[in-house]
Design an enzyme around this catalytic site. Structure first.
Site, PDB file in Angstrom:
ATOM      1  N   LYS A  94       0.804  -1.229   0.000  1.00  0.00           N
ATOM      2  CA  LYS A  94       0.000   0.000   0.000  1.00  0.00           C
ATOM      3  C   LYS A  94       0.837   1.280   0.000  1.00  0.00           C
ATOM      4  O   LYS A  94       0.424   2.297  -0.545  1.00  0.00           O
ATOM      5  CB  LYS A  94      -0.937   0.012   1.216  1.00  0.00           C
ATOM      6  N   GLU A 116      -9.560   6.351   2.997  1.00  0.00           N
ATOM      7  CA  GLU A 116     -10.428   5.378   3.656  1.00  0.00           C
ATOM      8  C   GLU A 116      -9.565   4.192   4.026  1.00  0.00           C
ATOM      9  O   GLU A 116      -8.501   3.999   3.442  1.00  0.00           O
ATOM     10  CB  GLU A 116     -11.543   4.936   2.707  1.00  0.00           C
ATOM     11  N   SER A 383       1.854  -9.882  -0.813  1.00  0.00           N
ATOM     12  CA  SER A 383       1.397  -8.493  -0.638  1.00  0.00           C
ATOM     13  C   SER A 383       1.657  -7.879   0.721  1.00  0.00           C
ATOM     14  O   SER A 383       1.811  -6.669   0.839  1.00  0.00           O
ATOM     15  CB  SER A 383      -0.087  -8.397  -0.985  1.00  0.00           C
TER      16      SER A 383
HETATM   17  C1  LIG Z   1      -5.111  -4.105   1.253  1.00  0.00           C
HETATM   18  C2  LIG Z   1      -4.394  -5.380   1.068  1.00  0.00           C
HETATM   19  C3  LIG Z   1      -4.745  -6.292   0.038  1.00  0.00           C
HETATM   20  C4  LIG Z   1      -5.931  -6.103  -0.875  1.00  0.00           C
HETATM   21  O1  LIG Z   1      -5.932  -4.925  -1.606  1.00  0.00           O
HETATM   22  P1  LIG Z   1      -5.621  -4.908  -3.157  1.00  0.00           P
HETATM   23  O2  LIG Z   1      -5.961  -3.515  -3.560  1.00  0.00           O
HETATM   24  O3  LIG Z   1      -6.459  -5.930  -3.807  1.00  0.00           O
HETATM   25  O4  LIG Z   1      -4.173  -5.192  -3.313  1.00  0.00           O
HETATM   26  C5  LIG Z   1      -3.983  -7.434  -0.127  1.00  0.00           C
HETATM   27  N1  LIG Z   1      -2.944  -7.705   0.685  1.00  0.00           N
HETATM   28  C6  LIG Z   1      -2.584  -6.862   1.682  1.00  0.00           C
HETATM   29  C7  LIG Z   1      -1.424  -7.234   2.548  1.00  0.00           C
HETATM   30  C8  LIG Z   1      -3.292  -5.679   1.915  1.00  0.00           C
HETATM   31  O5  LIG Z   1      -2.939  -4.868   2.912  1.00  0.00           O
END
Ligand SMILES: *Cc1c(COP(=O)(O)O)cnc(C)c1O
Length: 399
Positions: A94, A116, A383
């Site tokens: 993010k 948000e 992620s």
């Molecule tokens: C917010 C988040 C997601 C999902 O959001 P996307 O916009 O689909 O990437 C996935 N993994 C993590 C670790 C997150 O914080």
């Protein structure tokens, strides 16, 4: 099959029939201004240099492309690699987008940011960018999520961000987006809304994708460096779709690379029990964009469920709807129980605690690797890290 998506979205913000701008008149000026500022910044080497510099010095990029040896041996099929976005400052992908949009805010001469958040990861990333770049920040968060994500609420407050509880609707992410958009309409003169995924009206899906594309660009370069060719398959989890879009977009022209998006299968495929928008949704408008939406027969947005708060969203980025339609990306889903098993497997075999969102991707990665020969390679966009989810996982797995 040669697919040219380099020039999308078009000037109306469309990816094929998806995307666009479905917003009140009061926001049109701000969206035009943002589009113009972004296109200028994109071709300005000074802006790009500043973004890359912060990515390197502060976020810690490039993130590693890591060979998951024990998991690979355990599965006994294709080699598994993790693109380690969990090692970024603040623990997820993010931050790439939050820093990029905070820099744009300064460029437009605006003085404040709002955002948000659901699980709190985008709120923390925005609070961090606000502190770093001296932009006062307010974050809208459902009161139900505030209760579930105490640690992230503290992190935001510690960085000087005001966390505003949202009491409407289900008191979760979609209500927080509604409230942030309403607040933006009232303050648009001096405030920029840093949206947290590839959703919302044009130009947001394009901007967020571009800032997150550093993930896929690095992965391509690292693949050539580390194993001399492209991966066979690339996997990412999909909530709004930003980590997946950032990973997939640079790979789109390489039609030999299979791309797989993983949504939250929740408890079952009954309405209200999952968040698999691309599998079970219908085309519709949500939060200013035309994409797939989980909705009932009257077009009312359905409730959603996932063990992972970050995947718990009834819409999805319009470019994913387009990639689904042209069949460039395959979308599938993984349920709560399997995701918890994926968390446990990765933790034990690799010593890496994944976020619950990421755990959905791990399960699909393992399934794919198991069916493929040993010389092939599967890369997962890892992620985020799992610290934020530990209390919830301990409760569910009775650890
Ligand atoms: C917010 C988040 C997601 C999902 O959001 P996307 O916009 O689909 O990437 C996935 N993994 C993590 C670790 C997150 O914080």
């Amino acid at each position: 099959m040669a697919i040219l998506t380099e020039n999308l979205p078009d000037s109306r913000g469309r990816f094929g029939r998806f995307g666009g701008r479905f917003v009140p008149e009061t926001l049109m000026f701000a969206l035009e201004q943002l589009t113009a500022a972004y296109l200028e910044a994109k071709s300005d080497p000074t802006f790009q240099k500043e973004f890359r510099q912060i990515m390197a010095d502060y976020v810690g990029r490039p993130s590693r492309l890591y060979y998951a040896k024990r998991l690979t041996e355990h599965v006994g099929g294709a080699q598994i690699y993790f693109k380690r976005e969990d090692l970024n400052h603040t623990g997820a992908h993010k931050i790439n987008n939050a820093i990029g949009q905070a820099l744009l805010t300064k460029r437009m001469g605006k003085t404040n940011i709002i955002a948000e958040t659901g699980a709190g990861q985008h709120g923390v990333a925005s609070a961090t960018a606000g502190a770093l770049l001296n932009l006062p920040c307010r974050v809208y968060m459902g009161s139900e999520d505030i209760r579930r994500q105490e640690l992230n609420v503290f992190r935001m407050k510690a960085m000087g961000t005001q966390v505003v509880p949202v009491e409407s609707g289900s008191k979760t992410l979609r209500d927080a987006v509604n409230e942030a958009m309403r607040e933006w309409m009232a303050t648009v003169e001096n405030t920029h809304y840093i949206i947290g995924s590839v959703i919302g009206p044009h130009p947001f899906p394009m901007i967020v994708r571009d800032f997150q594309s550093v993930i896929g660009e690095e992965t391509i370069a690292q693949s050539f460096e580390q194993f001399g060719t492209l991966p066979n398959v690339v996997v990412a989890c999909v909530g709004g779709g930003s980590n997946a879009a950032g990973m997939f977009y640079p790979f789109i022209p390489y039609s030999e690379v299979e791309l797989v998006g993983v949504e939250a299968g929740g408890r079952s495929c009954e309405s209200g029990e999952h968040a698999s928008t691309l599998s079970y949704g219908q085309p519709g408008v949500l939060h200013g964009t035309f994409s797939y939406v989980l909705q009932d027969h009257d077009g009312q947005t359905s409730p959603v469920h996932s063990v992972s708060a970050g995947l718990d969203y009834p819409g999805v980025g319009p470019e994913h709807a387009y990639w689904k339609e042209i069949q460039r990306v395959r979308y599938t889903s993984v349920g709560d129980r399997d995701a918890l098993e994926g968390f446990a497997l990765c933790s034990r075999l690799e010593g890496i605690l994944p976020a619950l969102e990421t755990a959905h991707g791990i399960v699909e990665t393992v399934r794919i690797a198991a069916k493929r020969p040993k010389h092939e390679r599967v890369v997962l966009c890892f992620s985020g890290r799992g610290d934020k989810d530990c209390a919830e996982i301990a409760r569910l797995l009775k650890l």
